[in-house]
Every structure is written in structure tokens, then in C-alpha cells.
Design a protein around this motif. Structure first.
Motif, PDB file in Angstrom:
ATOM      1  N   GLU A 171     -10.899  -1.947   4.915  1.00  0.00           N
ATOM      2  CA  GLU A 171      -9.932  -2.651   4.076  1.00  0.00           C
ATOM      3  C   GLU A 171      -8.789  -1.735   3.613  1.00  0.00           C
ATOM      4  OE1 GLU A 171     -13.137  -3.035   3.908  1.00  0.00           O
ATOM      5  OE2 GLU A 171     -13.651  -5.144   3.620  1.00  0.00           O
ATOM      6  N   SER A 172      -9.076  -0.419   3.520  1.00  0.00           N
ATOM      7  CA  SER A 172      -8.060   0.514   3.030  1.00  0.00           C
ATOM      8  C   SER A 172      -6.852   0.590   3.959  1.00  0.00           C
ATOM      9  CB  SER A 172      -8.641   1.917   2.891  1.00  0.00           C
ATOM     10  OG  SER A 172      -9.584   1.947   1.853  1.00  0.00           O
ATOM     11  N   LEU A 173      -7.093   0.331   5.231  1.00  0.00           N
ATOM     12  CA  LEU A 173      -6.052   0.558   6.229  1.00  0.00           C
ATOM     13  C   LEU A 173      -4.766  -0.223   5.968  1.00  0.00           C
ATOM     14  CD1 LEU A 173      -5.519   1.787   9.238  1.00  0.00           C
ATOM     15  CD2 LEU A 173      -7.474   2.553   7.926  1.00  0.00           C
ATOM     16  N   ARG A 174      -4.925  -1.465   5.450  1.00  0.00           N
ATOM     17  CA  ARG A 174      -3.718  -2.285   5.258  1.00  0.00           C
ATOM     18  C   ARG A 174      -2.835  -1.725   4.143  1.00  0.00           C
ATOM     19  NH1 ARG A 174      -7.102  -7.223   2.659  1.00  0.00           N
ATOM     20  NH2 ARG A 174      -8.578  -5.725   1.856  1.00  0.00           N
ATOM     21  N   PHE A 175      -3.413  -0.805   3.313  1.00  0.00           N
ATOM     22  CA  PHE A 175      -2.604  -0.198   2.255  1.00  0.00           C
ATOM     23  C   PHE A 175      -2.027   1.138   2.701  1.00  0.00           C
ATOM     24  CE2 PHE A 175      -5.735  -2.871   0.024  1.00  0.00           C
ATOM     25  CZ  PHE A 175      -4.855  -3.735  -0.606  1.00  0.00           C
ATOM     26  N   PHE A 176      -2.335   1.537   3.921  1.00  0.00           N
ATOM     27  CA  PHE A 176      -1.851   2.820   4.406  1.00  0.00           C
ATOM     28  C   PHE A 176      -0.652   2.625   5.319  1.00  0.00           C
ATOM     29  CE2 PHE A 176      -6.251   5.131   4.199  1.00  0.00           C
ATOM     30  CZ  PHE A 176      -6.239   4.988   2.821  1.00  0.00           C
ATOM     31  N   SER A 177       0.146   3.701   5.433  1.00  0.00           N
ATOM     32  CA  SER A 177       1.320   3.641   6.292  1.00  0.00           C
ATOM     33  C   SER A 177       1.064   4.482   7.547  1.00  0.00           C
ATOM     34  CB  SER A 177       2.522   4.209   5.537  1.00  0.00           C
ATOM     35  OG  SER A 177       2.503   5.619   5.608  1.00  0.00           O
ATOM     36  N   PRO A 178       1.967   4.398   8.527  1.00  0.00           N
ATOM     37  CA  PRO A 178       1.785   5.214   9.744  1.00  0.00           C
ATOM     38  C   PRO A 178       1.862   6.720   9.471  1.00  0.00           C
ATOM     39  CG  PRO A 178       3.456   3.516  10.076  1.00  0.00           C
ATOM     40  CD  PRO A 178       3.119   3.494   8.629  1.00  0.00           C
ATOM     41  N   ILE A 179       2.336   7.120   8.275  1.00  0.00           N
ATOM     42  CA  ILE A 179       2.412   8.563   8.001  1.00  0.00           C
ATOM     43  C   ILE A 179       1.229   9.052   7.155  1.00  0.00           C
ATOM     44  CG2 ILE A 179       4.953   8.640   8.165  1.00  0.00           C
ATOM     45  CD1 ILE A 179       4.775   9.115   4.988  1.00  0.00           C
ATOM     46  N   VAL A 180       0.259   8.190   6.930  1.00  0.00           N
ATOM     47  CA  VAL A 180      -0.820   8.574   6.015  1.00  0.00           C
ATOM     48  C   VAL A 180      -1.560   9.833   6.487  1.00  0.00           C
ATOM     49  CG1 VAL A 180      -2.628   7.149   7.090  1.00  0.00           C
ATOM     50  CG2 VAL A 180      -2.796   7.699   4.658  1.00  0.00           C
TER      51      VAL A 180
END
Ligand code: BLA
Length: 405
Positions: A171-180
Motif C-alpha cells: 500500500e505504501s507504493l502509491r504514496f511514493f514517487s519514482p525518486i523514492v
């Protein structure tokens, strides 16, 4: 430079915070945020005040933990374009150190949320450093291009120095950006040094974006920005991995105060939607929120973005979801074989899979025809498995053994 697992190794996180505050002051004017003060009753110069916001009663600045051995430091500010800039550091000697630093813009701007989160023990450090997107970048390409395209090379450099931390709560992934930067590293001087550099670079980028941001006048857009920020706060105030430890350190009620009124301040004021309005997949039959941190478990063994910031995690996410589906099929089948649970099982049949797809990977379920076809394929396969399993159970008279999958 290698080895050196002692907690003394590495930079104290106070240094990260001082850097960020100094840099911010070069660009804008910081004012203390009200969340730093206690509203409490007291007496000032002989007069009784039922509620006084007064610095000597600072609520969160120095919090005492129940073991008296842990030092908390909390600071919060706002600025013309910044709704909330707050930092919490925690240090328990010879045990752990925490940095939780975040910056949220006013809703008139759609700026990403600056997020630096480090949990360090003598052995390892768990790190999330990111400009968390206000809008899911797997769906909103224009948002991705606006904020991340130019900085992909820098992200690429750090993702090599601080490699992907392995499977993560999906679920965390949708709050992350491509630069995470999501990493778990050995707590060495070298790794902390690289993290310090990354923190400084990422924060300077965020400040630059803040500086350039142009105020939005469209009310609908502003309301949408506000709601997105509220959704993010709602997620973290309910499911942040640090929450259980905070409760242990300062007790349930003070931890709740800290989370709702300081760390994720705005969760009670920026919007009225509830956690379940945003994340209905966590609803339990009785209407309460499922206490599980994740409904789909962990996935993404490797970095799910390529060097250009293109999301390449669909295939893996799909595999994980399918395997969860098979698990659910087994469970359904077990329930179907027990008369008592039959109505419940029929009701629940395969609810998990489409819910996960729809809410977690809208890019898959809404735009990829192929994925939709795959979903029906998996459902058909699940029907088959359930049938087979039921037959097998009838044959063997064994009601509890799981035979499918
Ligand atoms: C672990 N913290 C983690 C993990 C992540 C984050 C991804 C690994 C576990 C997982 O997969 O969930 C951080 N997750 C985030 C962030 C976002 C997210 C920043 O979704 C943003 C959207 N951390 C704190 C504080 C404490 C803390 C204040 O910020 C403690 C006081 C502790 N984080 C902490 C601990 C773990 C952790 C103890 C390991 C425990 C675990 O994995 O459950």
C-alpha cells in the motif's frame, strides 16, 4: 570505510534538522506552528487562564518517555507557502534513533510532500526519503513530469548508492514517487554519510520547487489538492509503522496526540472524509477499521521504476495479488466445506482481489485491458480450484485439510 555497528556511528539527526531549517530560512520566513504549543490551563502572573498557548507549556517540544531514558525533540513551523514543516527526532541511548521530518505545502500549491523517515538501530537503518507525490504518479503522468522528470538522474545516482530495501508494504507504493529512496542499510559511517548527502540534495530540490511554485486560484483545484493531502495524512495517522513504538514509549493517549496533532496535524481539519472513505478495503464486517497494516502484504522485491521514472512494477504486483487470491480461494473453499460458515463464505468470495486491484493499482484495473482479462482468468481458475477442493474433501471426508492451490 566499513563495519562499525555502534550507534555512536553516523550523524545525529539533529544535524539534518538544523541544515533543513537553515536552508529554509534562506528562502522564506518561518513562524512557529501552533502545534508546538500546549493549550492547557495554568496561571500566568497570578491570573488563571483556562487555556493558554504559551511557550513555557510547550507540549511536544520535550516529551518524556515512560522509561525516562528516551529523548524526544519536536519542532514545527509554517511559512507563506508551507502549511506545516515539522520534525521529530527520538533517541534512546544504545538502542535506537529516529528522524521523522516532513514538509506540507498550503493547498494552493500541489507540491509533493517532503518526507524523510529513518529508524536506526546499532545494526541497521530503515530509510524512506522522498518527495511523496500529492497525486499517484502511475496515473497522473503530467504530475510526474512536472516534478520528477528533471531529477531522475540524481535519483538514479542515489538508488545505486542506497539500494532498494526489498519487499515493502504494498500500500505504501502509491504514496511514493519514482525518486523514492527506500533502503535498509547497515548502520555504518559511510552509509549515514551518503544518507546525509541525499537528505540535503532532496531537501534543496524541495525548497527550489517551493520557491518556484505558483499560487493556484482555481477553487476546485485547491480543494482537490487539500483532499489529496488529507488522504495522505489519514493514511499515515492510521497506519504509520512508527505508531506502535510511539505507543510503547509514551503511552497510547500521548502517542495519539502526537500523531494526530503534531506529526500529521491537519488530519482532523483539512477534510471530513474518514479512513474507510479513502481506503474501503480496510472495512471489517462490523464497520470498524481492520487493524492489519496491509491488506495485500509486502511486494516489490526490486525497484519498481526504471531510470526514466517509468513504473515497471505491475507484473510483480499482479503476481503477488494472484498468489493472495489463491490463498483466499483456499480459505473460501475451507469455509464452503463447513456448513456453519457457508453464507459468510459465499458473501466473501473473492472480494479481496478486485478491491485490491481497483483501489491499489487503478492503472492496472482501469487502463490495461489485458489486466482485466487476466482478472477474469484468475477468477475462473479460483472457481475451478474451489470446486476441485470441495470434491476432494467430500471424497476423503477430510473437512479441514487444504487441498487446492
Ligand atoms: C519501518 N517505516 C518502516 C517501513 C517503512 C516506513 C516503509 C518498513 C516497513 C514497511 O514495509 O511498512 C516508512 N512507510 C514509511 C513512510 C511512508 C510509508 C515514511 O508508507 C510514507 C507514505 N518510524 C517513524 C517513527 C518511528 C518509526 C516516528 O517515523 C518510531 C518512533 C519506527 N519504522 C519504525 C520501525 C519500523 C519502521 C520501528 C520497523 C517496524 C516494522 O517494519 O513494522
Amino acid at each position: 570505510m566499513s563495519g562499525g555497528g555502534s550507534l555512536g556511528v553516523g550523524l545525529p539527526y539533529q544535524k539534518f534538522v538544523s541544515f533543513a531549517l537553515e536552508e529554509t530560512c534562506l528562502r522564506t520566513t518561518l513562524t512557529p506552528h501552533p502545534s508546538q504549543y500546549l493549550l492547557g490551563s495554568g496561571t500566568v502572573e497570578g491570573e488563571d487562564y483556562p487555556e493558554i498557548p504559551y511557550p513555557s507549556l510547550e507540549k511536544f517540544k520535550f516529551i518524556k518517555s515512560s522509561d525516562d531514558n528516551t529523548v524526544f525533540n519536536a519542532l514545527s513551523f509554517s511559512a507563506p507557502k508551507i502549511r506545516l514543516l515539522r520534525s521529530l527526532t527520538i533517541e534512546k541511548k544504545n538502542a535506537f534513533k529516529v528522524l521523522d521530518f516532513a514538509a506540507f505545502s498550503e493547498p494552493e500549491y500541489d507540491l509533493p510532500i517532503f518526507c524523510a523517515n529513518v529508524f536506526t538501530t546499532p545494526a541497521q537503518s530503515i530509510v524512506v526519503l522522498d518527495l511523496n507525490p500529492l497525486y499517484d504518479t502511475t496515473i497522473h503522468k503530467e504530475y510526474k513530469d512536472k516534478y520528477y522528470k528533471k531529477i531522475m538522474p540524481l535519483a538514479q545516482k542515489y538508488s545505486e548508492l542506497l539500494p532498494w530495501g526489498g519487499k515493502i508494504t504494498s500500500e505504501s507504493l502509491r504514496f511514493f514517487s519514482p525518486i523514492v529512496i527506500w533502503t535498509i542499510f547497515e548502520s555504518t559511517e559511510r552509509n549515514h554519510h551518503v544518507l546525509h548527502l541525499a537528505f540535503m540534495d532532496y531537501y534543496k530540490i524541495w525548497l527550489e520547487l517551493m520557491d518556484q511554485a505558483i499560487k493556484e486560484n482555481n477553487k476546485v483545484t485547491i480543494a482537490r489538492n487539500r483532499e489529496q493531502q488529507h488522504k495522505y495524512l489519514t493514511w499515515r495517522a492510521e497506519k504509520d509503522p512508527g505508531y506502535p513504538l510511539l505507543k510503547k514509549l509514551i503511552g497510547e493517549s500521548r502517542a495519539e496526540d502526537l500523531v494526530m496533532e503534531f506529526l500529521f496535524e491537519g488530519v482532523n481539519t483539512l477534510g471530513t472524509k474518514s479512513f474507510l472513505d479513502y481506503f474501503p478495503e480496510y472495512a471489517r464486517d462490523d464497520g470498524s477499521v481492520n487493524k492489519k497494516r496491509s491488506m495485500i502484504g509486502k511486494s516489490f522485491e526490486t525497484r519498481p521504476w526504471d531510470a526514466n521514472g517509468k513504473f515497471i512494477g505491475d507484473a510483480e504486483a499482479f503476481r503477488e495479488l494472484s498468489s493472495n487470491c489463491i490463498q483466499q480461494a483456499k480459505e473460501t473453499s475451507r469455509k464452503l466445506s463447513s456448513k456453519r460458515a457457508l453464507p459468510e463464505a459465499k458473501e466473501q468470495k473473492y472480494t479481496h482481489f478486485p478491491t485490491c486491484l481497483g483501489s491499489l493499482f487503478p492503472c492496472m484495473s482501469l487502463t490495461h485491458q489485458a489486466s482485466r482479462e487476466k482478472v477474469s482468468e484468475v477468477h475462473a481458475r479460483m472457481d475451478e480450484l474451489v470446486e476441485l477442493d470441495l470434491k476432494r474433501r467430500k471424497g476423503s471426508g477430510d473437512k479441514d485439510k487444504l487441498g487446492c492451490g
